[in-house]
Design a protein around this motif. Structure first.
Motif, PDB file in Angstrom:
ATOM      1  N   LYS A 152       0.812  -1.208   0.007  1.00  0.00           N
ATOM      2  CA  LYS A 152       0.096  -0.009   0.165  1.00  0.00           C
ATOM      3  C   LYS A 152       0.817   1.170   0.050  1.00  0.00           C
ATOM      4  O   LYS A 152       2.143   1.281   0.595  1.00  0.00           O
ATOM      5  N   PRO A 153       0.420   2.432  -0.677  1.00  0.00           N
ATOM      6  CA  PRO A 153       1.098   3.552  -0.546  1.00  0.00           C
ATOM      7  C   PRO A 153       1.479   3.933   0.975  1.00  0.00           C
ATOM      8  O   PRO A 153       0.644   3.973   1.827  1.00  0.00           O
ATOM      9  N   SER A 154       2.573   4.622   1.115  1.00  0.00           N
ATOM     10  CA  SER A 154       3.056   4.980   2.372  1.00  0.00           C
ATOM     11  C   SER A 154       2.715   6.619   2.479  1.00  0.00           C
ATOM     12  O   SER A 154       2.846   7.059   3.592  1.00  0.00           O
ATOM     13  N   TYR A 155       2.269   7.389   1.676  1.00  0.00           N
ATOM     14  CA  TYR A 155       1.975   8.715   1.729  1.00  0.00           C
ATOM     15  C   TYR A 155       0.225   8.865   1.716  1.00  0.00           C
ATOM     16  O   TYR A 155       0.035   8.367   0.732  1.00  0.00           O
ATOM     17  N   PRO A 156      -0.248   9.217   2.601  1.00  0.00           N
ATOM     18  CA  PRO A 156       0.262  10.067   3.811  1.00  0.00           C
ATOM     19  C   PRO A 156       0.318   8.909   4.943  1.00  0.00           C
ATOM     20  O   PRO A 156      -0.540   7.802   4.588  1.00  0.00           O
ATOM     21  N   SER A 157       1.323   8.956   5.716  1.00  0.00           N
ATOM     22  CA  SER A 157       1.364   7.637   6.717  1.00  0.00           C
ATOM     23  C   SER A 157       0.119   7.846   7.528  1.00  0.00           C
ATOM     24  O   SER A 157      -0.286   6.878   8.349  1.00  0.00           O
ATOM     25  N   CYS A 158      -0.492   9.036   7.775  1.00  0.00           N
ATOM     26  CA  CYS A 158      -1.581   9.203   8.540  1.00  0.00           C
ATOM     27  C   CYS A 158      -3.054   8.540   7.818  1.00  0.00           C
ATOM     28  O   CYS A 158      -3.973   8.356   8.699  1.00  0.00           O
ATOM     29  N   GLY A 159      -2.896   8.251   6.598  1.00  0.00           N
ATOM     30  CA  GLY A 159      -4.105   7.651   6.045  1.00  0.00           C
ATOM     31  C   GLY A 159      -4.045   6.268   5.755  1.00  0.00           C
ATOM     32  O   GLY A 159      -2.879   5.804   5.737  1.00  0.00           O
ATOM     33  N   GLU A 160      -5.108   5.689   5.014  1.00  0.00           N
ATOM     34  CA  GLU A 160      -5.113   4.476   4.716  1.00  0.00           C
ATOM     35  C   GLU A 160      -5.812   4.261   3.260  1.00  0.00           C
ATOM     36  O   GLU A 160      -6.792   4.826   2.918  1.00  0.00           O
ATOM     37  N   TRP A 161      -5.225   3.642   2.300  1.00  0.00           N
ATOM     38  CA  TRP A 161      -5.611   3.420   1.082  1.00  0.00           C
ATOM     39  C   TRP A 161      -6.600   2.027   0.812  1.00  0.00           C
ATOM     40  O   TRP A 161      -6.108   1.167   1.432  1.00  0.00           O
ATOM     41  N   PHE A 162      -7.488   2.448   0.114  1.00  0.00           N
ATOM     42  CA  PHE A 162      -8.367   1.144  -0.396  1.00  0.00           C
ATOM     43  C   PHE A 162      -8.561   1.273  -1.840  1.00  0.00           C
ATOM     44  O   PHE A 162      -8.588   2.142  -2.528  1.00  0.00           O
ATOM     45  N   LEU A 163      -8.858   0.162  -2.315  1.00  0.00           N
ATOM     46  CA  LEU A 163      -9.487  -0.168  -3.852  1.00  0.00           C
ATOM     47  C   LEU A 163     -10.682  -0.580  -3.756  1.00  0.00           C
ATOM     48  O   LEU A 163     -10.865  -1.873  -3.314  1.00  0.00           O
ATOM     49  N   ARG A 164     -11.593   0.077  -4.282  1.00  0.00           N
ATOM     50  CA  ARG A 164     -13.040  -0.428  -4.138  1.00  0.00           C
ATOM     51  C   ARG A 164     -13.541  -0.702  -5.537  1.00  0.00           C
ATOM     52  O   ARG A 164     -13.184  -0.313  -6.565  1.00  0.00           O
ATOM     53  N   LYS A 165     -14.566  -1.471  -5.461  1.00  0.00           N
ATOM     54  CA  LYS A 165     -15.353  -1.753  -6.706  1.00  0.00           C
ATOM     55  C   LYS A 165     -16.873  -1.742  -6.613  1.00  0.00           C
ATOM     56  O   LYS A 165     -17.317  -1.874  -5.754  1.00  0.00           O
ATOM     57  N   THR A 166     -17.395  -0.908  -7.753  1.00  0.00           N
ATOM     58  CA  THR A 166     -18.704  -0.735  -7.778  1.00  0.00           C
ATOM     59  C   THR A 166     -19.286  -1.620  -9.097  1.00  0.00           C
ATOM     60  O   THR A 166     -18.486  -1.768 -10.021  1.00  0.00           O
ATOM     61  N   THR A 167     -20.453  -1.971  -9.041  1.00  0.00           N
ATOM     62  CA  THR A 167     -21.228  -2.792 -10.337  1.00  0.00           C
ATOM     63  C   THR A 167     -22.405  -1.875 -10.376  1.00  0.00           C
ATOM     64  O   THR A 167     -23.223  -1.839  -9.411  1.00  0.00           O
ATOM     65  N   ASP A 168     -22.886  -1.659 -11.798  1.00  0.00           N
ATOM     66  CA  ASP A 168     -24.148  -0.737 -11.943  1.00  0.00           C
ATOM     67  C   ASP A 168     -24.997  -1.976 -12.299  1.00  0.00           C
ATOM     68  O   ASP A 168     -25.048  -3.188 -12.145  1.00  0.00           O
ATOM     69  N   ASP A 169     -26.392  -1.543 -12.605  1.00  0.00           N
ATOM     70  CA  ASP A 169     -27.367  -2.245 -13.045  1.00  0.00           C
ATOM     71  C   ASP A 169     -27.239  -3.013 -14.056  1.00  0.00           C
ATOM     72  O   ASP A 169     -27.937  -4.144 -14.273  1.00  0.00           O
ATOM     73  N   TYR A 170     -26.217  -2.760 -15.189  1.00  0.00           N
ATOM     74  CA  TYR A 170     -26.070  -3.381 -16.307  1.00  0.00           C
ATOM     75  C   TYR A 170     -24.808  -4.627 -16.153  1.00  0.00           C
ATOM     76  O   TYR A 170     -24.393  -4.951 -17.204  1.00  0.00           O
ATOM     77  N   GLY A 171     -24.208  -4.500 -15.036  1.00  0.00           N
ATOM     78  CA  GLY A 171     -23.021  -5.407 -14.814  1.00  0.00           C
ATOM     79  C   GLY A 171     -21.732  -4.485 -15.114  1.00  0.00           C
ATOM     80  O   GLY A 171     -20.767  -5.258 -15.201  1.00  0.00           O
ATOM     81  N   ASN A 172     -21.678  -3.489 -15.397  1.00  0.00           N
ATOM     82  CA  ASN A 172     -20.603  -2.844 -15.746  1.00  0.00           C
ATOM     83  C   ASN A 172     -19.616  -2.558 -14.333  1.00  0.00           C
ATOM     84  O   ASN A 172     -20.389  -2.113 -13.413  1.00  0.00           O
ATOM     85  N   VAL A 173     -18.379  -2.781 -14.483  1.00  0.00           N
ATOM     86  CA  VAL A 173     -17.613  -2.745 -13.017  1.00  0.00           C
ATOM     87  C   VAL A 173     -16.799  -1.559 -13.152  1.00  0.00           C
ATOM     88  O   VAL A 173     -16.038  -1.195 -14.097  1.00  0.00           O
ATOM     89  N   ALA A 174     -16.821  -0.606 -12.078  1.00  0.00           N
ATOM     90  CA  ALA A 174     -15.665   0.355 -12.109  1.00  0.00           C
ATOM     91  C   ALA A 174     -15.104   0.152 -10.648  1.00  0.00           C
ATOM     92  O   ALA A 174     -15.468  -0.241  -9.675  1.00  0.00           O
ATOM     93  N   TYR A 175     -13.997   0.442 -10.723  1.00  0.00           N
ATOM     94  CA  TYR A 175     -12.837   0.728  -9.451  1.00  0.00           C
ATOM     95  C   TYR A 175     -12.692   2.154  -9.168  1.00  0.00           C
ATOM     96  O   TYR A 175     -12.330   2.982 -10.068  1.00  0.00           O
ATOM     97  N   TYR A 176     -12.360   2.299  -7.894  1.00  0.00           N
ATOM     98  CA  TYR A 176     -11.959   3.675  -7.568  1.00  0.00           C
ATOM     99  C   TYR A 176     -11.088   3.533  -6.419  1.00  0.00           C
ATOM    100  O   TYR A 176     -11.159   2.458  -5.559  1.00  0.00           O
ATOM    101  N   ILE A 177     -10.250   4.223  -6.274  1.00  0.00           N
ATOM    102  CA  ILE A 177      -9.391   4.554  -5.017  1.00  0.00           C
ATOM    103  C   ILE A 177      -9.970   5.230  -3.807  1.00  0.00           C
ATOM    104  O   ILE A 177     -10.563   6.662  -4.322  1.00  0.00           O
ATOM    105  N   GLU A 178     -10.053   4.835  -2.849  1.00  0.00           N
ATOM    106  CA  GLU A 178     -10.515   5.697  -1.677  1.00  0.00           C
ATOM    107  C   GLU A 178      -9.422   5.790  -0.616  1.00  0.00           C
ATOM    108  O   GLU A 178      -8.587   4.775  -0.228  1.00  0.00           O
ATOM    109  N   VAL A 179      -9.133   7.016  -0.065  1.00  0.00           N
ATOM    110  CA  VAL A 179      -8.229   7.325   1.127  1.00  0.00           C
ATOM    111  C   VAL A 179      -8.819   7.522   2.297  1.00  0.00           C
ATOM    112  O   VAL A 179      -9.406   8.805   2.213  1.00  0.00           O
TER     113      VAL A 179
END
Length: 154
Positions: free
Chosen positions: A89-116
């Motif tokens: 996981k990325p080390s900057y910022p040391s005070c935060g935590e990184w996540f990789l999330r996934k969403t799927t819409d009603d048609y089955g399309n997948v999108a990923y987004y990064i959340e910190v």
């Protein structure tokens, strides 16, 4: 008769003028330095995001399928690490935590987004993420690339 020799030195006005000029130059240099530090932090965030995106796209291209959340924590970043796509996981910022999330819409399309999660971070870190987010995000919650939050949104 006592003769006085003319002593060489600076007058008080000359010294104050020199000190004033030095302080003015220092203020300009410090301002430029702080601006470059802000840009460096934002560049670090953007580089981390890009590294995660490249690792994600490479993994999906190689496997031909989307990531599967093996441990059920709704975070796919640890899955990329386990696959060896990124080293950690990325080390900057040391005070935060990184996540990789996934969403799927009603048609089955997948999108990923990064959340910190920046809950424990100072406001300047949140501002750094907001700057980067404003530059790269298209404001669509299904395709957003980075989101910062004051706490995990599970």
């Amino acid at each position: 008769m006592v003769t006085r020799t003319k002593e060489k030195g600076f007058t008080l006005v000359e010294l104050l003028t020199a000190v004033g000029i030095i302080l003015l130059m220092a203020a300009v240099v410090v301002g430029l330095f702080l601006r470059h530090v802000d840009r460096a932090r934002a560049a670090n965030i953007a580089e981390n995001i890009n590294n995660i995106r490249v690792a994600l796209n490479t993994t999906i291209s190689k496997t031909g399928k989307h990531l599967v959340d093996e441990n059920g924590d709704s975070d796919y970043l640890d899955d990329l690490i386990e696959l060896g796509a990124i080293s950690g996981k990325p080390s900057y910022p040391s005070c935060g935590e990184w996540f990789l999330r996934k969403t799927t819409d009603d048609y089955g399309n997948v999108a990923y987004y990064i959340e910190v999660d920046t809950t424990d971070c100072p406001e300047k870190v949140e501002n750094d993420f907001q700057k980067v987010d404003d530059e790269i995000d298209d404001s669509d919650p299904n395709t957003g690339q980075v989101r910062s939050s004051r706490g995990p949104q599970l």
